[in-house]
Motif scaffolding. Structure first.
Motif, PDB file in Angstrom:
ATOM      1  N   CYS A 158       0.829  -1.218   0.000  1.00  0.00           N
ATOM      2  CA  CYS A 158       0.000   0.000   0.000  1.00  0.00           C
ATOM      3  C   CYS A 158       0.855   1.257   0.000  1.00  0.00           C
ATOM      4  CB  CYS A 158      -0.962  -0.026   1.176  1.00  0.00           C
ATOM      5  SG  CYS A 158      -2.252  -1.268   0.967  1.00  0.00           S
ATOM      6  N   ILE A 175     -10.582   0.814  -5.650  1.00  0.00           N
ATOM      7  CA  ILE A 175      -9.961  -0.512  -5.540  1.00  0.00           C
ATOM      8  C   ILE A 175     -10.984  -1.647  -5.505  1.00  0.00           C
ATOM      9  CG2 ILE A 175      -8.487  -1.982  -4.085  1.00  0.00           C
ATOM     10  CD1 ILE A 175      -7.193   0.628  -3.028  1.00  0.00           C
ATOM     11  N   HIS A 177     -11.021  -5.321  -4.260  1.00  0.00           N
ATOM     12  CA  HIS A 177     -10.181  -6.064  -3.315  1.00  0.00           C
ATOM     13  C   HIS A 177     -10.555  -7.547  -3.367  1.00  0.00           C
ATOM     14  CE1 HIS A 177      -9.048  -6.795   1.202  1.00  0.00           C
ATOM     15  NE2 HIS A 177      -8.219  -7.396   0.372  1.00  0.00           N
ATOM     16  N   LEU A 194      -4.402  -3.114   3.700  1.00  0.00           N
ATOM     17  CA  LEU A 194      -5.140  -2.310   2.708  1.00  0.00           C
ATOM     18  C   LEU A 194      -6.183  -1.422   3.371  1.00  0.00           C
ATOM     19  CD1 LEU A 194      -5.913  -1.536  -0.195  1.00  0.00           C
ATOM     20  CD2 LEU A 194      -7.501  -3.470  -0.179  1.00  0.00           C
ATOM     21  N   TYR A 236      -6.492  -5.176  -6.048  1.00  0.00           N
ATOM     22  CA  TYR A 236      -5.553  -5.632  -4.997  1.00  0.00           C
ATOM     23  C   TYR A 236      -5.861  -7.106  -4.760  1.00  0.00           C
ATOM     24  CZ  TYR A 236      -3.445  -5.375  -0.174  1.00  0.00           C
ATOM     25  OH  TYR A 236      -2.714  -5.541   0.986  1.00  0.00           O
ATOM     26  N   MET A 266      -2.344  -5.404  -8.609  1.00  0.00           N
ATOM     27  CA  MET A 266      -1.310  -5.654  -7.600  1.00  0.00           C
ATOM     28  C   MET A 266      -1.461  -7.070  -7.059  1.00  0.00           C
ATOM     29  SD  MET A 266      -1.645  -2.066  -5.525  1.00  0.00           S
ATOM     30  CE  MET A 266      -0.255  -2.448  -4.448  1.00  0.00           C
TER      31      MET A 266
END
Ligand code: GZL
Length: 352
Positions: A158, A175, A177, A194, A236, A266
């Motif tokens: 992060c 985002i 997640h 996060l 993420y 990511m």
């Protein structure tokens, strides 16, 4: 040392039985070795692996099997629980029945271990936890744990995202997640990292759902999130396999990933496949989670065999890799961590 005591105990029992059978308790009976020679020479280790859900897990299993070999002095009993805690509990009970010298547990989730580990403790079998952590009422139920600092992994990722977003002038960070297996330490820590950063930096977590650390579930969840949200610009993923699935879903939806794409993906694990995607930019940043626990387990067993103390908890050192060098390092808790721009040369040299 524990094992030697156990062998000593067995020898006494065998001699006592022989003495009774031959009716010459007072004399030194010819000690008949009732055990197969290899049993005595090999350290018997029961390993309960949580599953085979990811490339990371495959590397983790390989590391354990390549280390605990007969050539190295071990008799390995390996059981794959297919991500089910009840299978791990059954495995541990079977190890206890077989009176193994050590139990190694890679737990699927943190809770639910007290009862079965109490049975192992009562059987005087040391338990070594690897990878994810366990949450037990009495930490004497395990001898040692070796694994990653998962929250630190999340914090590092992060901090990279915050610096990258600032450098690229991203006006907002929305985002998606994709979490790991709910209740696993890796999920708990990476999610905490996060959620705390999103609050601190004003990011929007527009969707949050478990991808169970698998590629198939990661793709399914990403497909669903894309149908519900058209403003996602960061995904993420809590491991590489989820990232592979998410990338497939994003591209199937006609969107693009990468530094000049619609969405930055990511990830965690830095497997060879994950870093190959980082080299192309499909994964923009991959935070390492080192799976090579075999040698670490052996080091703990050797110390215990020699009657030495072992660390209750041991964290492994881990790096960070990115597609480019926009962000060269990140700071977490006043400590700097380098971010390495991935190259084919680095990729070719990696152990997993
Ligand atoms: C992390 C490990 C996680 C990996 C996933 O230490 O528990 O489980 O990140 C794996 O790939 O499935």
């Amino acid at each position: 040392m524990k094992r030697k005591n156990k062998i000593f105990r067995k020898v006494i029992i065998v001699l006592a039985v022989l003495a009774l059978l031959t009716g010459c308790a007072g004399q030194e009976p010819e000690a008949e070795d009732t055990r197969t020679p290899t049993d005595d020479n090999l350290i018997v280790v029961g390993v309960s692996q949580e599953g085979s859900e990811s490339v990371w897990r495959t590397a983790n299993t390989r590391s354990v099997k390549e280390t605990l070999t007969k050539e190295n002095g071990y008799f390995l009993i390996f059981k794959n629980a297919r991500q089910k805690q009840e299978n791990q509990i059954k495995a541990i009970r079977s190890f206890i029945q077989q009176d193994v010298d050590y139990i190694v547990l890679a737990p699927v989730t943190e809770t639910g271990w007290d009862t079965v580990l109490k049975e192992a403790k009562d059987a005087d079998i040391p338990v070594i936890i690897v990878d994810r952590m366990i949450d037990v009422s009495d930490d004497s139920l395990y001898t040692a744990w070796v694994g990653s600092n998962f929250k630190m992994e999340g914090q590092k990722a992060c901090e990279w995202l915050n610096a990258y977003a600032e450098a690229k002038g991203m006006k907002e960070v929305n985002i998606a997640h994709i979490q790991g297996t709910i209740g696993a330490s890796a999920q708990i820590g990476r999610t905490e990292g996060l959620e705390e950063a999103a609050k601190e930096y004003g990011w929007n977590i527009v969707a949050q759902q478990t991808g169970e650390f698998t590629q198939a579930k990661g793709q399914e969840v990403m497909e669903s999130m894309l149908k519900q949200h058209d403003n996602i610009n960061v995904v993420y993923c809590e491991n590489d396999n989820e990232a592979f699935g998410a990338i497939d879903a994003i591209e199937a939806a006609g969107k693009t990933v990468g530094p000049d794409g619609d969405i930055l993906v990511m990830s965690f694990d830095t497997t060879n496949a994950g870093l190959t995607d980082t080299l192309s930019g499909k994964i923009i940043c991959d935070t390492e989670c080192n799976p090579l626990h075999g040698p670490r387990v052996e080091e703990i067993i050797k110390k215990l065999e020699d009657g030495k103390d072992v660390d209750k908890k041991a964290y492994v050192e881990e790096e960070m890799f990115a597609y480019d060098d926009t962000v060269k390092s990140v700071k977490v808790d006043d400590k700097d961590y380098d971010v390495t721009k991935i190259t084919q040369e680095i990729l070719d040299k990696r152990a997993y």
